[in-house]
Scaffold this active site. Structure first.
Site, short mmCIF file in Angstrom:
data_model
loop_
_atom_site.label_atom_id
_atom_site.label_comp_id
_atom_site.label_asym_id
_atom_site.label_seq_id
_atom_site.Cartn_x
_atom_site.Cartn_y
_atom_site.Cartn_z
N ALA A 22 0.82 -1.21 0.00
CA ALA A 22 0.00 0.00 0.00
C ALA A 22 0.85 1.26 0.00
O ALA A 22 0.44 2.29 -0.56
CB ALA A 22 -0.93 0.00 1.20
N THR A 23 2.03 1.23 0.61
CA THR A 23 2.87 2.42 0.61
C THR A 23 3.24 2.83 -0.80
O THR A 23 3.16 4.01 -1.17
CB THR A 23 4.13 2.18 1.46
OG1 THR A 23 3.75 1.95 2.82
CG2 THR A 23 5.07 3.38 1.41
N ASN A 37 -5.72 2.97 11.38
CA ASN A 37 -4.91 1.83 11.82
C ASN A 37 -4.59 1.85 13.31
O ASN A 37 -4.31 0.81 13.90
CB ASN A 37 -3.60 1.77 11.03
CG ASN A 37 -2.81 3.06 11.12
OD1 ASN A 37 -3.30 4.13 10.74
ND2 ASN A 37 -1.59 2.99 11.60
N GLN A 59 -6.88 -0.93 6.12
CA GLN A 59 -7.47 -1.59 7.28
C GLN A 59 -8.95 -1.93 7.07
O GLN A 59 -9.55 -2.58 7.91
CB GLN A 59 -7.34 -0.68 8.52
CG GLN A 59 -5.91 -0.37 8.92
CD GLN A 59 -5.19 -1.54 9.53
OE1 GLN A 59 -5.80 -2.49 10.01
NE2 GLN A 59 -3.87 -1.48 9.53
N SER A 71 -3.51 -3.52 0.82
CA SER A 71 -2.34 -4.34 1.11
C SER A 71 -2.78 -5.74 1.48
O SER A 71 -3.64 -5.91 2.36
CB SER A 71 -1.53 -3.72 2.25
OG SER A 71 -0.39 -4.49 2.56
N THR A 104 9.02 -7.30 -12.78
CA THR A 104 8.42 -8.63 -12.91
C THR A 104 7.51 -8.93 -11.73
O THR A 104 7.91 -8.80 -10.57
CB THR A 104 9.53 -9.70 -12.97
OG1 THR A 104 10.37 -9.44 -14.09
CG2 THR A 104 8.93 -11.09 -13.09
N CYS A 151 4.33 1.06 12.61
CA CYS A 151 5.32 1.85 11.86
C CYS A 151 6.02 2.87 12.73
O CYS A 151 7.10 3.35 12.40
CB CYS A 151 4.64 2.55 10.68
SG CYS A 151 3.93 1.40 9.50
#
Length: 362
Positions: free
Chosen positions: A76-77, A143, A171, A188, A226, A308
């Site tokens: 997601a970042t 979150n 979330q 994510s 890839t 985080c």
């Protein structure tokens, strides 16, 4: 060990693991199945791998609104960076309780930045002034405190004003319905029982972005590199399972929440008691030494804040945005539970947390 950190990551679903295993094949791979092949290669094994990727893409897309496309990313970042930087927006409005992936990216842009406040319950007002923003970013489920924002209304207003609406739904995806009016949605896999290392950006049809990663034109020219059929397959299987189990999971989690609140009844809840995802319980106790609590309960995996920011020593910016003092913010803990949590585990963990806090004299 009792795991109570579902906001940081979730256990891999057995169904996702099974979907991944065929794409871990080595030299002994079964002829014609694809196995370790590059999904961007034109030969038969490559085409088989590419087909698995597209199955996964469809499974993820089934969780999203109609009229859009799924771009696989590393998480997601990356998806949020692609959305904000790739949009070229120069007037941004973001909520005060966004994840650092949104806040730090927005601050890095040479742009006008408006921070949208939240109330004491951690909610953005659906009618909050957005200024003249050309991109508005508000997360669906926070979150740290679990509050569910009025993203449908905010997306509607942004769209009416000609602005793009970006929703960090990390979330929320797989747990609650994704906002229908969003232009972009970040998600994510490992937040809903898929593998780490893969996420996606959902883009509304007709929306063009500038790529951040160049060098191969994969992912419709927006994300070179890839793809991993293994990670895509796990992501897709987790998405399919989440869609099938959404109501069942919500009922299960709500029951765990009610029992946890009963045991920790003297603790003060951070965030709204009603507008929330019940798999997140962020509570505080005046005078609590959180570091000592975590040291005393080393076989319970819970958090003093978002994963985080843990270890930074800084009070949570989310709790500060609610108006909490540094003292109150630092006396808060976050418990996260979900599909694979058991009632007896929640009861045992909460009882031990309460006893350890009482032993501190608070």
């Amino acid at each position: 060990m009792i795991y109570l950190d579902y906001q940081a990551t979730t256990p891999l679903a057995p169904e996702a693991r099974e979907a991944m295993l065929p794409w871990l094949a080595g030299p002994e791979w079964e002829r014609g199945t694809g196995g370790f092949a590059n999904p961007h290669s034109p030969h038969r094994p490559g085409r088989a791998a590419a087909a698995a990727v597209e199955v996964a893409r469809a499974q993820v897309a089934a969780l999203m609104p109609p009229g859009g496309r799924v771009i696989f990313t590393s998480g997601a970042t990356e998806a949020i960076n692609l959305a904000i930087l790739g949009s070229g927006a120069r007037r941004l409005a973001v909520s005060a309780i966004e994840h650092a992936a949104v806040l730090d990216t927005a601050r890095s842009v040479d742009a006008d930045l408006t921070v949208l406040p939240v109330d004491s319950e951690g909610l953005v007002d659906g009618e909050v002034p957005m200024g003249n923003a050309d991109l508005v970013a508000v997360m669906q489920v926070n979150n740290e405190i679990g509050t569910v924002q009025p993203v449908d209304r905010l997306a509607e207003r942004a769209q009416a004003a000609g602005a793009l609406f970006l929703c960090d739904a990390v979330q929320g995806v797989g747990k609650v319905r994704v906002p229908l009016g969003a232009a972009m949605v970040a998600l994510s896999a490992h937040k809903f029982h898929g593998p780490k290392g893969i996420g996606a950006l959902w883009l509304r049809d007709g929306l063009d972005l500038a790529p951040l990663i160049r060098g191969g034109a994969q992912e419709q020219g927006l994300r070179s590199g890839t793809l991993s059929p293994m990670l895509c397959a796990g992501f897709g299987a987790a998405a399919k399972l989440a869609k099938e189990r959404m109501e069942e999971d919500a009922v299960h989690v709500a029951g765990l929440w009610e029992r946890a609140r009963e045991i920790l009844s003297r603790w003060t809840l951070n965030g709204s008691a009603t507008q929330r995802w019940h798999g997140n319980l962020n509570v505080r106790l005046d005078g609590l030494d959180v570091a000592r609590l975590m040291s005393d309960l080393r076989d319970l995996a819970f958090s003093a804040g978002s994963a985080c920011a843990s270890g930074s020593g800084r009070p949570s910016h989310v709790l500060q945005a609610l108006g909490l003092s540094d003292r109150d913010a630092k006396s808060s803990i976050r418990l996260g539970f979900g599909r694979y949590s058991e009632l007896r585990e929640i009861e045992d963990a909460c009882a031990r947390i309460e006893a350890a806090a009482a032993a501190q004299g608070v």
